[in-house]
Design a protein around this motif. Structure first.
Motif, mmCIF file in Angstrom:
data_model
loop_
_atom_site.group_PDB
_atom_site.id
_atom_site.type_symbol
_atom_site.label_atom_id
_atom_site.label_comp_id
_atom_site.label_asym_id
_atom_site.label_seq_id
_atom_site.Cartn_x
_atom_site.Cartn_y
_atom_site.Cartn_z
ATOM 1 N N LEU A 7 0.825 -1.202 0.000
ATOM 2 C CA LEU A 7 0.000 0.000 0.000
ATOM 3 C C LEU A 7 0.860 1.252 0.000
ATOM 4 O O LEU A 7 0.448 2.289 -0.497
ATOM 5 N N LEU A 8 2.051 1.157 0.590
ATOM 6 C CA LEU A 8 2.958 2.300 0.658
ATOM 7 C C LEU A 8 3.940 2.237 -0.509
ATOM 8 O O LEU A 8 4.292 1.165 -0.986
ATOM 9 N N SER A 9 4.404 3.395 -0.918
ATOM 10 C CA SER A 9 5.313 3.492 -2.062
ATOM 11 C C SER A 9 6.725 3.043 -1.696
ATOM 12 O O SER A 9 7.086 2.961 -0.522
ATOM 13 N N GLU A 10 7.513 2.802 -2.721
ATOM 14 C CA GLU A 10 8.927 2.484 -2.503
ATOM 15 C C GLU A 10 9.632 3.653 -1.825
ATOM 16 O O GLU A 10 10.531 3.452 -1.012
ATOM 17 N N ALA A 11 9.223 4.874 -2.162
ATOM 18 C CA ALA A 11 9.820 6.055 -1.520
ATOM 19 C C ALA A 11 9.559 6.034 -0.020
ATOM 20 O O ALA A 11 10.453 6.337 0.783
ATOM 21 N N ALA A 12 8.342 5.672 0.375
ATOM 22 C CA ALA A 12 8.018 5.589 1.803
ATOM 23 C C ALA A 12 8.872 4.516 2.471
ATOM 24 O O ALA A 12 9.411 4.736 3.562
ATOM 25 N N TYR A 13 9.017 3.377 1.812
ATOM 26 C CA TYR A 13 9.847 2.321 2.393
ATOM 27 C C TYR A 13 11.305 2.729 2.477
ATOM 28 O O TYR A 13 12.015 2.350 3.409
ATOM 29 N N GLY A 14 11.769 3.532 1.539
ATOM 30 C CA GLY A 14 13.129 4.053 1.622
ATOM 31 C C GLY A 14 13.312 4.932 2.847
ATOM 32 O O GLY A 14 14.330 4.838 3.559
ATOM 33 N N LYS A 15 12.318 5.769 3.121
ATOM 34 C CA LYS A 15 12.367 6.624 4.317
ATOM 35 C C LYS A 15 12.326 5.784 5.588
ATOM 36 O O LYS A 15 13.039 6.066 6.558
ATOM 37 N N MET A 36 5.258 4.997 11.191
ATOM 38 C CA MET A 36 3.843 5.364 11.177
ATOM 39 C C MET A 36 3.647 6.799 10.702
ATOM 40 O O MET A 36 2.697 7.096 9.976
ATOM 41 N N VAL A 37 4.532 7.695 11.105
ATOM 42 C CA VAL A 37 4.465 9.088 10.634
ATOM 43 C C VAL A 37 4.638 9.125 9.112
ATOM 44 O O VAL A 37 3.887 9.800 8.394
ATOM 45 N N ILE A 38 5.623 8.406 8.610
ATOM 46 C CA ILE A 38 5.878 8.361 7.167
ATOM 47 C C ILE A 38 4.658 7.814 6.434
ATOM 48 O O ILE A 38 4.224 8.375 5.419
ATOM 49 N N ALA A 39 4.093 6.740 6.942
ATOM 50 C CA ALA A 39 2.917 6.132 6.310
ATOM 51 C C ALA A 39 1.727 7.086 6.323
ATOM 52 O O ALA A 39 1.025 7.233 5.316
ATOM 53 N N GLN A 40 1.506 7.746 7.452
ATOM 54 C CA GLN A 40 0.371 8.667 7.534
ATOM 55 C C GLN A 40 0.558 9.860 6.613
ATOM 56 O O GLN A 40 -0.404 10.321 5.993
ATOM 57 N N GLU A 41 1.786 10.365 6.506
ATOM 58 C CA GLU A 41 2.032 11.489 5.597
ATOM 59 C C GLU A 41 1.714 11.100 4.159
ATOM 60 O O GLU A 41 1.175 11.892 3.398
ATOM 61 N N GLU A 42 2.022 9.867 3.800
ATOM 62 C CA GLU A 42 1.759 9.427 2.429
ATOM 63 C C GLU A 42 0.282 9.099 2.195
ATOM 64 O O GLU A 42 -0.298 9.493 1.190
ATOM 65 N N GLY A 44 -2.405 9.741 4.348
ATOM 66 C CA GLY A 44 -3.394 10.638 4.931
ATOM 67 C C GLY A 44 -3.934 10.166 6.268
ATOM 68 O O GLY A 44 -4.408 10.969 7.056
ATOM 69 N N TRP A 45 -3.877 8.866 6.499
ATOM 70 C CA TRP A 45 -4.326 8.287 7.760
ATOM 71 C C TRP A 45 -3.817 6.856 7.835
ATOM 72 O O TRP A 45 -3.325 6.318 6.835
ATOM 73 N N LEU A 46 -3.922 6.249 9.013
ATOM 74 C CA LEU A 46 -3.440 4.881 9.202
ATOM 75 C C LEU A 46 -4.617 3.915 9.178
ATOM 76 O O LEU A 46 -5.259 3.669 10.202
ATOM 77 N N SER A 47 -4.887 3.379 8.011
ATOM 78 C CA SER A 47 -5.957 2.388 7.882
ATOM 79 C C SER A 47 -5.516 1.087 8.546
ATOM 80 O O SER A 47 -4.315 0.866 8.776
ATOM 81 N N PRO A 48 -6.454 0.209 8.859
ATOM 82 C CA PRO A 48 -6.071 -1.091 9.431
ATOM 83 C C PRO A 48 -5.086 -1.846 8.533
ATOM 84 O O PRO A 48 -4.158 -2.495 9.024
ATOM 85 N N GLU A 49 -5.268 -1.719 7.229
ATOM 86 C CA GLU A 49 -4.392 -2.415 6.292
ATOM 87 C C GLU A 49 -2.971 -1.845 6.318
ATOM 88 O O GLU A 49 -1.986 -2.592 6.257
ATOM 89 N N ILE A 50 -2.869 -0.525 6.420
ATOM 90 C CA ILE A 50 -1.538 0.094 6.482
ATOM 91 C C ILE A 50 -0.859 -0.254 7.805
ATOM 92 O O ILE A 50 0.339 -0.541 7.831
ATOM 93 N N ALA A 52 -1.270 -2.968 9.472
ATOM 94 C CA ALA A 52 -0.844 -4.363 9.330
ATOM 95 C C ALA A 52 0.419 -4.451 8.475
ATOM 96 O O ALA A 52 1.331 -5.244 8.770
ATOM 97 N N GLU A 53 0.497 -3.648 7.436
ATOM 98 C CA GLU A 53 1.667 -3.639 6.569
ATOM 99 C C GLU A 53 2.907 -3.165 7.331
ATOM 100 O O GLU A 53 3.998 -3.746 7.201
ATOM 101 N N ILE A 54 2.758 -2.128 8.126
ATOM 102 C CA ILE A 54 3.881 -1.620 8.927
ATOM 103 C C ILE A 54 4.315 -2.680 9.938
ATOM 104 O O ILE A 54 5.514 -2.931 10.112
ATOM 105 N N ALA A 55 3.356 -3.301 10.604
ATOM 106 C CA ALA A 55 3.680 -4.342 11.589
ATOM 107 C C ALA A 55 4.463 -5.477 10.930
ATOM 108 O O ALA A 55 5.477 -5.934 11.472
ATOM 109 N N ALA A 56 4.010 -5.919 9.774
ATOM 110 C CA ALA A 56 4.699 -7.005 9.076
ATOM 111 C C ALA A 56 6.106 -6.572 8.672
ATOM 112 O O ALA A 56 7.070 -7.332 8.836
#
Length: 164
Positions: A7-15, A36-42, A44-50, A52-56
């Motif tokens: 769900l997150l971009s490669e740029a977000a994962y780089g950060k 989580m800050v990086i994900a929310q900035e990209e 707009g909010w932290l959905s359950p799916e996002i 879960a992706e961060i946790a994994a």
């Protein structure tokens, strides 16, 4: 992530990777708030799916990410408007007119705390101490821009500027 679409971009994962390397090997969990800050900035909010992706990605239990998201008011676990306006509701700001500022914002926007305007521009939330107690009333826009000594006129100008 097991070949799944991210769900997150490669740029977000780089950060996120740049945050992870700040901690000792095996301590990816320490980068959770930054991730989580990086994900929310990209997103707009932290959905359950996002979440879960961060946790994994950080190899932590999902509940660890959910606990952080529910504890810190800077994280949004449901969609918010383009501009999230936090109004400090602690005693020093209240004594300096914070309640009046909140009532004015509610009236101008036609929403209550926790709501978003129908046009999707503004979400209004109560905020905890923003560390500027001598400057109340204090507003924080999108967790980044602090506005101090907010009179009704200053609030009106802020809303007009944000709307442009």
């Amino acid at each position: 992530m097991d070949g799944k679409t991210r769900l997150l971009s490669e740029a977000a994962y780089g950060k996120i990777e740049r945050e992870i390397v700040k901690f000792p090997a095996g301590k990816k969990r320490s980068a959770a708030i930054a991730a989580m800050v990086i994900a929310q900035e990209e997103a707009g909010w932290l959905s359950p799916e996002i979440m879960a992706e961060i946790a994994a990605y950080l190899e932590v239990p999902l509940v660890a990410i959910q606990e952080i998201a529910s504890f810190y008011s800077l994280f949004d676990t449901r969609p918010v408007g383009k501009y999230k306006i936090s109004v400090c509701s602690n005693l020093p700001c209240e004594l300096a007119g914070g309640g009046d500022a909140a009532r004015h914002l509610k009236s101008r926007l036609g929403i209550a705390f926790g709501e978003t305007t129908p046009d999707g521009y503004f979400t209004l939330v109560e905020g905890e101490c923003m560390g500027s107690c001598g400057d109340g009333p204090v507003l924080l826009v999108n967790n980044k821009r602090m506005h101090i000594r907010m009179s009704n006129d200053k609030i009106d100008r802020l809303l007009e500027d944000l709307k442009r």
